[in-house]
Write an enzyme that holds these catalytic residues in place. Structure first.
Site, mmCIF file in Angstrom:
data_model
loop_
_atom_site.group_PDB
_atom_site.id
_atom_site.type_symbol
_atom_site.label_atom_id
_atom_site.label_comp_id
_atom_site.label_asym_id
_atom_site.label_seq_id
_atom_site.Cartn_x
_atom_site.Cartn_y
_atom_site.Cartn_z
ATOM 1 C CB CYS A 8 -0.984 -0.024 1.161
ATOM 2 S SG CYS A 8 -0.233 0.004 2.803
ATOM 3 C CG ASN A 11 4.288 -1.786 5.217
ATOM 4 O OD1 ASN A 11 5.426 -2.126 5.569
ATOM 5 N ND2 ASN A 11 3.298 -2.655 5.181
ATOM 6 C CB CYS A 13 -3.756 1.619 7.092
ATOM 7 S SG CYS A 13 -3.475 3.113 8.097
ATOM 8 N NE ARG A 14 -4.487 1.547 1.839
ATOM 9 C CZ ARG A 14 -4.269 2.368 0.836
ATOM 10 N NH1 ARG A 14 -5.106 2.374 -0.187
ATOM 11 N NH2 ARG A 14 -3.232 3.179 0.832
ATOM 12 C CB SER A 15 0.226 -3.483 2.761
ATOM 13 O OG SER A 15 1.092 -2.598 3.414
ATOM 14 C CG ASP A 125 -5.227 5.920 2.576
ATOM 15 O OD1 ASP A 125 -5.261 5.478 3.740
ATOM 16 O OD2 ASP A 125 -4.345 6.684 2.160
HETATM 17 P P1 4NP Z 1 -1.802 2.771 4.179
HETATM 18 O O1 4NP Z 1 -2.433 4.128 4.747
HETATM 19 O O2 4NP Z 1 -1.220 3.116 2.820
HETATM 20 O O3 4NP Z 1 -2.956 1.854 4.088
HETATM 21 O O4 4NP Z 1 -0.738 2.333 5.160
HETATM 22 C C1 4NP Z 1 -1.701 5.314 4.824
HETATM 23 C C2 4NP Z 1 -0.873 5.532 5.879
HETATM 24 C C3 4NP Z 1 -0.169 6.722 5.979
HETATM 25 C C4 4NP Z 1 -0.322 7.678 5.006
HETATM 26 C C5 4NP Z 1 -1.141 7.449 3.940
HETATM 27 C C6 4NP Z 1 -1.840 6.265 3.844
HETATM 28 N N1 4NP Z 1 0.365 8.905 5.116
HETATM 29 O O5 4NP Z 1 0.167 9.791 4.280
HETATM 30 O O6 4NP Z 1 1.189 9.061 6.035
#
Ligand code: 4NP
Length: 161
Positions: A8, A11, A13-15, A125
């Site tokens: 993602c 790294n 939340c989703r992945s 997201d």
């Molecule tokens: P992820 O979510 O891609 O599912 O881990 C996010 C976590 C952090 C950020 C964006 C998306 N960020 O902008 O810091």
């Protein structure tokens, strides 16, 4: 051995949720010696951090422990090392394809392509939303994980023994 990498943006939340859910499914199916799981982000802001506390809480509510996971960033050698490189949305896919040599591009896929019944193209997201987002994301990931394992069983029957 079959190697699966979930990708993602951050790294956190989703992945990592996908890694934890799929790893648990693999363990329950007795395939932990046959399938390797990992996750990473296309971005590097959260390198070394544990998953987001909201992702951990939702996973824990479903009996999945993410506490050992730490964020890392994708690297070029990942495309050779993993059979499946699974992005959560089109932006992840575009970023992965931009850094992947032509010979490995067919390893890059949208994770939700393994869950056509979800009726969505991407895993949204959840970072800037509320807890409902994490619950919905978990449900999508749970379904796609089952579809992914079915795909591995079809495509890699020898590797699974
Ligand atoms: P992820 O979510 O891609 O599912 O881990 C996010 C976590 C952090 C950020 C964006 C998306 N960020 O902008 O810091």
């Amino acid at each position: 051995m079959v190697r699966v990498l979930f990708v993602c943006l951050g790294n956190i939340c989703r992945s990592p949720t996908a890694e934890g859910v799929f790893r648990d499914l693999v363990r329950r199916e007795g395939l932990s010696e046959r399938i390797v799981t990992d996750s990473c982000g296309t971005g590097g802001w959260h390198i070394g951090n544990p998953p987001d506390s909201r992702a951990c809480a939702e996973a824990e509510r479903r009996g999945i422990d993410l506490s050992d996971l730490r964020a890392r960033q994708i690297k070029e050698s990942d495309f050779e090392a993993f059979d499946y490189v699974l992005g959560m949305n089109d932006r992840n896919i575009a970023n992965l394809e931009a850094m992947c040599s032509a010979s490995y591009k067919d390893r890059i896929k949208l994770f939700l392509s393994y869950a056509p019944d979800v009726g969505r193209h991407d895993v949204p997201d959840p970072y800037y939303g509320g807890p409902d987002g994490f619950r919905d994301v978990f449900d999508m990931i749970d379904k796609a994980s089952r579809g992914l394992l079915a795909d591995i069983r079809t495509r890699h029957p020898d590797a699974l023994g």
